[in-house]
Enzyme design. Structure first.
Site, PDB file in Angstrom:
ATOM      1  N   MET A  41       0.853  -1.192   0.000  1.00  0.00           N
ATOM      2  CA  MET A  41       0.000   0.000   0.000  1.00  0.00           C
ATOM      3  C   MET A  41       0.885   1.237   0.000  1.00  0.00           C
ATOM      4  O   MET A  41       1.800   1.357   0.824  1.00  0.00           O
ATOM      5  CB  MET A  41      -0.927   0.003   1.219  1.00  0.00           C
ATOM      6  CG  MET A  41      -1.992  -1.087   1.179  1.00  0.00           C
ATOM      7  SD  MET A  41      -3.034  -1.096   2.656  1.00  0.00           S
ATOM      8  CE  MET A  41      -1.906  -1.885   3.830  1.00  0.00           C
ATOM      9  N   GLN A  94       8.455  -3.802  -4.171  1.00  0.00           N
ATOM     10  CA  GLN A  94       7.604  -3.624  -5.339  1.00  0.00           C
ATOM     11  C   GLN A  94       8.003  -2.390  -6.140  1.00  0.00           C
ATOM     12  O   GLN A  94       8.073  -1.280  -5.607  1.00  0.00           O
ATOM     13  CB  GLN A  94       6.133  -3.517  -4.942  1.00  0.00           C
ATOM     14  CG  GLN A  94       5.219  -3.537  -6.168  1.00  0.00           C
ATOM     15  CD  GLN A  94       3.762  -3.335  -5.844  1.00  0.00           C
ATOM     16  OE1 GLN A  94       3.352  -2.218  -5.571  1.00  0.00           O
ATOM     17  NE2 GLN A  94       2.985  -4.410  -5.886  1.00  0.00           N
ATOM     18  N   CYS A 128      -1.763  -1.002  -9.860  1.00  0.00           N
ATOM     19  CA  CYS A 128      -2.116   0.331  -9.365  1.00  0.00           C
ATOM     20  C   CYS A 128      -3.019   1.040 -10.381  1.00  0.00           C
ATOM     21  O   CYS A 128      -2.654   1.183 -11.550  1.00  0.00           O
ATOM     22  CB  CYS A 128      -0.866   1.168  -9.112  1.00  0.00           C
ATOM     23  SG  CYS A 128      -1.244   2.834  -8.506  1.00  0.00           S
ATOM     24  N   GLY A 252      -4.966  -6.018   2.644  1.00  0.00           N
ATOM     25  CA  GLY A 252      -4.494  -4.645   2.537  1.00  0.00           C
ATOM     26  C   GLY A 252      -5.142  -3.729   3.544  1.00  0.00           C
ATOM     27  O   GLY A 252      -4.594  -3.436   4.602  1.00  0.00           O
ATOM     28  N   ARG A 253      -6.349  -3.282   3.255  1.00  0.00           N
ATOM     29  CA  ARG A 253      -7.009  -2.317   4.122  1.00  0.00           C
ATOM     30  C   ARG A 253      -7.432  -2.911   5.470  1.00  0.00           C
ATOM     31  O   ARG A 253      -7.477  -2.198   6.471  1.00  0.00           O
ATOM     32  CB  ARG A 253      -8.215  -1.718   3.389  1.00  0.00           C
ATOM     33  CG  ARG A 253      -7.812  -0.802   2.243  1.00  0.00           C
ATOM     34  CD  ARG A 253      -9.015  -0.352   1.427  1.00  0.00           C
ATOM     35  NE  ARG A 253      -9.513  -1.415   0.552  1.00  0.00           N
ATOM     36  CZ  ARG A 253     -10.599  -1.304  -0.208  1.00  0.00           C
ATOM     37  NH1 ARG A 253     -11.304  -0.187  -0.184  1.00  0.00           N
ATOM     38  NH2 ARG A 253     -10.971  -2.300  -0.989  1.00  0.00           N
TER      39      ARG A 253
END
Length: 365
Positions: A41, A94, A128, A252-253
């Protein structure tokens, strides 16, 4: 290396109990401590946050997306983003970019940083959806012309002696669901595994991730596959683990509002404990120490600390009043004092998060 504070015996016992239930996995040549991994993220997955999540049960982590051009221009801020904490052990760096040789040069530089990290790989960001990345041909824009991907992957891979992986979306839009085609090309070029977010680029983070499509792709068994999208609670993770054909799941979140999600996903009805407000305070205090060790600027520490604390305490009673007080705090000392007072007064309160409400739909990499 800094000697960080230890967790209390009570919290450490909970962590150790649930960590013991995890099973290590192998994705291609890369090993992880569990099949639950932290998703990359932007502006979040720096070394302090990754290390914290790894210590709270994540089987492995991936860095925030890093510009290949920033690396090649030797931009100090960009190079800092490649930093790996000495205690991290399962980490992917990444990178994003559109030019194969620029990506290859940056990947080699990233590989040569932090050579003592036990498990390290380079991950290509192909998911993305943010305009400033996509408009230059990076991120999910790479999905638009799969015919170019063979050369793209091979150019990068020939510069590396550590594994190369990719993170993609299901396609550019609903009329071009081409994830299987992309994965076939990746397999031919020696990519180790693929992580797939269950939305197209045009969806961004709106709507729901298509787990039906993700499971159909996983059944093809082209490459080891990690499923990603909308795993916001330990209940959701548990239910998905029972039925998935993916080899791993990427969160992720969810961890932003529940730092114990990787552990709680192994909790059973027989366990007579839960993670308390005091446990959250201990985690925040350790995160503060990691930030102090990693960041040079007090302002950076303050901003990072505030936003993560606000996310971490989501779901507790009177959190709106607390949030307002937080953003009026003058400095780090006051921020930590307000946090300690708030969480201490909550006693044994449990969180109640409404996962139907939109959270961070604006994009994060």
């Amino acid at each position: 290396m800094t000697n960080y504070r230890t967790f209390s015996p009570s919290l450490q016992h909970k962590i150790d109990t649930l960590k013991a239930r995890r099973e290590s996995i192998q994705l291609g040549s890369i090993g992880f401590d569990s099949p639950l991994l932290l998703a990359p993220m932007s502006s979040i997955c720096t070394a302090p946050y990754r290390l914290l999540m790894e210590q709270l049960g994540a089987g492995g982590t991936v860095s925030e997306l890093v510009s290949c051009h920033g690396i090649n221009y030797k931009n100090d801020k960009t190079i800092k983003m490649l930093e790996i904490h000495p205690l991290e052990k399962n980490i992917g760096l990444q990178l994003f970019g559109e030019d194969p040789q620029a990506m290859a040069d940056a990947a080699k530089f990233a590989q040569d940083c932090n050579p003592d990290t036990p498990t390290k790989f380079v991950d290509i960001n192909m998911g993305c959806p943010v305009r400033k990345v996509v408009s230059k041909g990076g991120g999910s824009a790479l999905l638009k012309e799969p015919v170019k991907l063979g050369k793209f992957f091979s150019t990068i891979k020939k510069e590396l002696n550590i594994p190369l992986t990719i993170k993609i979306r299901t396609g550019w839009d609903s009329d071009s669901i081409n994830a299987p085609e992309v994965i076939h090309i990746a397999k031919e070029e020696g990519i180790e595994f693929v992580a797939i977010h269950g939305r197209t680029r045009t969806q961004g983070y709106s709507g729901l991730a298509s787990w039906e499509l993700l499971e159909d792709i996983a059944k093809l068994k082209i490459l080891p596959m990690i499923g990603n999208g909308d795993l916001h609670s330990s209940y959701m993770v548990k239910e998905r683990m029972k039925q998935t054909d993916c080899q791993a799941l990427m969160l992720g979140r969810g961890p932003l509002r529940d730092p114990f999600i990787f552990l709680d996903s192994y909790k059973t009805d027989e366990d007579n404990f839960h993670f308390t407000p005091t446990d959250h305070l201990e985690v925040i205090e350790r995160f503060h120490e990691y930030l102090e060790d990693y960041c040079d600027r007090e302002r950076t520490i303050l901003i990072t600390l505030r936003k993560n604390i606000v996310w971490m305490v989501a779901g507790y009673p009177n959190v709106t009043h607390f949030r307002n007080a937080m953003f009026r705090a003058a400095d780090i000392k006051e921020t930590m004092a307000i946090t300690k007072e708030f969480l201490t007064e909550l006693g044994e309160s449990k969180k109640q998060i409404d996962h139907t409400q939109t959270f961070m739909a604006g994009g994060h990499g």
